[in-house]
Design a protein around this motif. Structure first.
Motif, short mmCIF file in Angstrom:
data_model
loop_
_atom_site.label_atom_id
_atom_site.label_comp_id
_atom_site.label_asym_id
_atom_site.label_seq_id
_atom_site.Cartn_x
_atom_site.Cartn_y
_atom_site.Cartn_z
N VAL A 1 0.85 -1.19 0.00
CA VAL A 1 0.00 0.00 0.00
C VAL A 1 0.89 1.24 0.00
CG1 VAL A 1 -1.88 1.20 1.15
CG2 VAL A 1 -1.68 -1.29 1.37
N ARG A 2 0.64 2.14 -0.94
CA ARG A 2 1.45 3.36 -1.03
C ARG A 2 0.56 4.56 -1.30
NH1 ARG A 2 6.97 1.22 -4.16
NH2 ARG A 2 6.88 -0.90 -3.31
N HIS A 3 0.98 5.71 -0.77
CA HIS A 3 0.22 6.95 -0.90
C HIS A 3 1.10 8.00 -1.58
CE1 HIS A 3 -2.75 5.26 1.90
NE2 HIS A 3 -1.71 4.86 2.62
N TYR A 4 0.47 8.79 -2.44
CA TYR A 4 1.23 9.76 -3.24
C TYR A 4 0.54 11.13 -3.22
CZ TYR A 4 3.57 5.62 -5.17
OH TYR A 4 4.28 4.46 -5.31
N GLY A 5 1.31 12.13 -3.66
CA GLY A 5 0.76 13.48 -3.78
C GLY A 5 0.42 14.04 -2.41
N PHE A 6 -0.75 14.69 -2.32
CA PHE A 6 -1.12 15.28 -1.04
C PHE A 6 -1.59 14.23 -0.03
CE2 PHE A 6 -4.97 16.06 -3.76
CZ PHE A 6 -5.86 15.21 -3.11
N LEU A 7 -1.62 12.95 -0.43
CA LEU A 7 -1.92 11.87 0.50
C LEU A 7 -0.67 11.16 1.00
CD1 LEU A 7 -5.06 10.25 -1.19
CD2 LEU A 7 -5.00 11.76 0.80
N ALA A 8 0.50 11.60 0.56
CA ALA A 8 1.74 11.00 1.02
C ALA A 8 1.87 11.17 2.53
CB ALA A 8 2.94 11.64 0.31
N ASN A 9 2.48 10.19 3.18
CA ASN A 9 2.54 10.19 4.65
C ASN A 9 3.22 11.43 5.21
OD1 ASN A 9 1.28 7.68 4.75
ND2 ASN A 9 3.22 6.56 4.64
N ARG A 10 4.24 11.94 4.52
CA ARG A 10 5.02 13.05 5.07
C ARG A 10 4.28 14.38 5.06
NH1 ARG A 10 7.15 15.94 0.78
NH2 ARG A 10 7.05 14.89 -1.26
N CYS A 11 3.22 14.49 4.26
CA CYS A 11 2.54 15.79 4.18
C CYS A 11 1.02 15.68 4.24
CB CYS A 11 2.95 16.51 2.89
SG CYS A 11 2.40 15.68 1.37
N ARG A 12 0.49 14.48 4.47
CA ARG A 12 -0.95 14.28 4.35
C ARG A 12 -1.76 15.17 5.30
NH1 ARG A 12 -1.26 8.97 4.29
NH2 ARG A 12 -1.05 8.80 6.54
N ARG A 13 -1.39 15.20 6.57
CA ARG A 13 -2.20 15.97 7.53
C ARG A 13 -2.25 17.45 7.16
NH1 ARG A 13 -0.84 15.30 13.80
NH2 ARG A 13 -1.37 13.18 13.20
N ARG A 14 -1.10 18.01 6.81
CA ARG A 14 -1.04 19.43 6.46
C ARG A 14 -1.80 19.72 5.18
NH1 ARG A 14 2.40 21.83 3.01
NH2 ARG A 14 3.77 19.98 2.99
N ARG A 15 -1.61 18.87 4.16
CA ARG A 15 -2.24 19.15 2.87
C ARG A 15 -3.76 18.94 2.92
NH1 ARG A 15 0.21 22.22 -0.40
NH2 ARG A 15 0.03 21.05 -2.35
N LEU A 16 -4.21 17.93 3.66
CA LEU A 16 -5.66 17.74 3.78
C LEU A 16 -6.31 18.90 4.50
CD1 LEU A 16 -6.02 13.91 4.57
CD2 LEU A 16 -6.46 15.10 2.42
#
Length: 382
Positions: free
Chosen positions: A305-320
């Motif tokens: 399972v992998r997440h990309y873009g604004f759902l990437a783990n390193r930036c997901r909370r901030r971008r959402l």
């Protein structure tokens, strides 16, 4: 066991560890030991009727059809907490079957390039000023099998329908298919073929040794149409999340689909998508069933399972949070999984009440040196 037939029974009867790589041997050892005394466990006693019974621990292997139910539920809850109030799309990128041989030779290389090419395709279309002109997000789950256990490698992707522009404005996708499917397919094909050619040039495909095979294969792939599926899921985004969750921790077949195991063959049920999704039965020789099952054992450490873009783990909370502000909606707190981490309750087989309590814990049995199932058979029981 409550099932009439199980994967453990099939592996015990038909598994021949000779010739298996270390990862497949390790997975088979875990599955054979799962929920048996070999894994250790507890002794439970009912406070109502004083009945005692053992409770064996699971192996927690991601390939096991008996384990990971709680982990799947927690994953689904986390994804539900991250759902945005926008249209979502279910996109599937399928790897041509002619590459199945390369997948077995170099699974890490092929799977990594598959994930990268799928994301680069969506990212390129999303960044196009004539389309959305912003950053997209994607959650992708690797799925390697078909209903009959054949090798069928593809990515299931859940994609929020829109992109966040550099100006902080959310640009919504309005098509029922996100982007033109044929254009997606051809861009994905070109991107992955180019990535595979680069991998071959750098020596990453060193197990493909037949002279001219790389060029012939890649030229043939460029001459064929690839399959990409894309459809919006307006009313059932939560259903797609649960569907993807089933493949985050498990493998090709569940015990419920194994109908019978005898001395020579395994009977399983499957859904025939080419025949109006009808339920059918498939009978396989025992060795063939095990061979097909082992096709889907993933390399150790590979992220399914992998997440990309604004759902990437390193930036997901901030971008959402930025996207929710752009949409003028309140920020949703992350899912609380504390309830799932509570101490489990056990139901007494004798009186049927959830009144069992742990009175003793025993450690796993030390495995014997031999890895052949027949040497462990007497110790492994349900």
């Amino acid at each position: 066991m409550t099932e009439t037939a199980t994967l453990q029974q099939a592996l015990t009867r038909f598994l021949d560890p000779a010739g298996l790589d270390r990862q497949r041997q390790r997975v088979c050892h875990h599955l054979l030991a799962c929920r048996t005394e070999a894994m250790g466990g507890t002794i439970l006693q009912c406070t109502g009727c004083d009945h005692t019974q053992p409770h064996y621990f699971g192996c927690r292997d991601r390939h096991c059809p008996q384990c990971q139910g709680r982990a799947m539920a927690q994953w689904a809850e986390r994804q539900q907490a991250n759902i945005l109030p926008v249209r979502y799309y279910h996109v599937v990128f399928t790897l041509p079957h002619s590459l199945n041989g390369w997948v077995q030779l170099h699974p890490e290389v092929i799977y990594r390039r598959l994930f990268q090419s799928a994301w680069q395709t969506l990212r390129t279309f999303g960044r196009d000023p004539k389309r959305l002109g912003g950053e997209m997000g994607m959650s992708a789950v690797l799925h390697t099998w078909g209903q009959n256990l054949s090798q069928h490698v593809h990515l299931h992707c859940l994609v929020p329908g829109g992109a966040l522009g550099d100006d902080g404005i959310w640009r919504e996708a309005r098509s029922h298919y996100l982007f033109p499917v044929r254009a997606l397919s051809r861009h994905f094909r070109g991107n992955l073929v180019s990535a595979l050619r680069e991998a071959a040039t750098s020596g990453e495909l060193h197990r493909v040794t037949r002279p001219g095979d790389v060029d012939d294969q890649l030229n043939t792939l460029m001459a064929t149409e690839w399959v990409v599926y894309s459809k919006d899921c307006l009313e059932h985004t939560d259903t797609v999340v649960r569907y993807l969750a089933r493949y985050t921790r498990q493998i090709a077949i569940s015990n419920a689909r194994i109908l019978a195991v005898d001395d020579h063959q395994v009977t399983l049920c499957y859904k025939d998508y080419r025949d109006r999704d009808r339920r059918k039965q498939l009978v396989l020789a025992g060795e063939e069933f095990v061979r097909r099952f082992l096709l889907h054992v993933l390399p150790k450490g590979l992220m399914r399972v992998r997440h990309y873009g604004f759902l990437a783990n390193r930036c997901r909370r901030r971008r959402l949070a930025e996207i929710r502000r752009a949409l003028a909606v309140e920020t949703t707190p992350e899912a609380d999984t504390a309830a799932n981490d509570a101490e489990p309750t056990y139901t007494c087989r004798h009186c049927g009440q959830p009144t069992l309590r742990v009175i003793e814990t025993f450690i796993p049995l030390r495995p014997k040196r031999s890895r052949h199932p027949s040497h462990r058979e007497q110790r492994y029981r349900a």
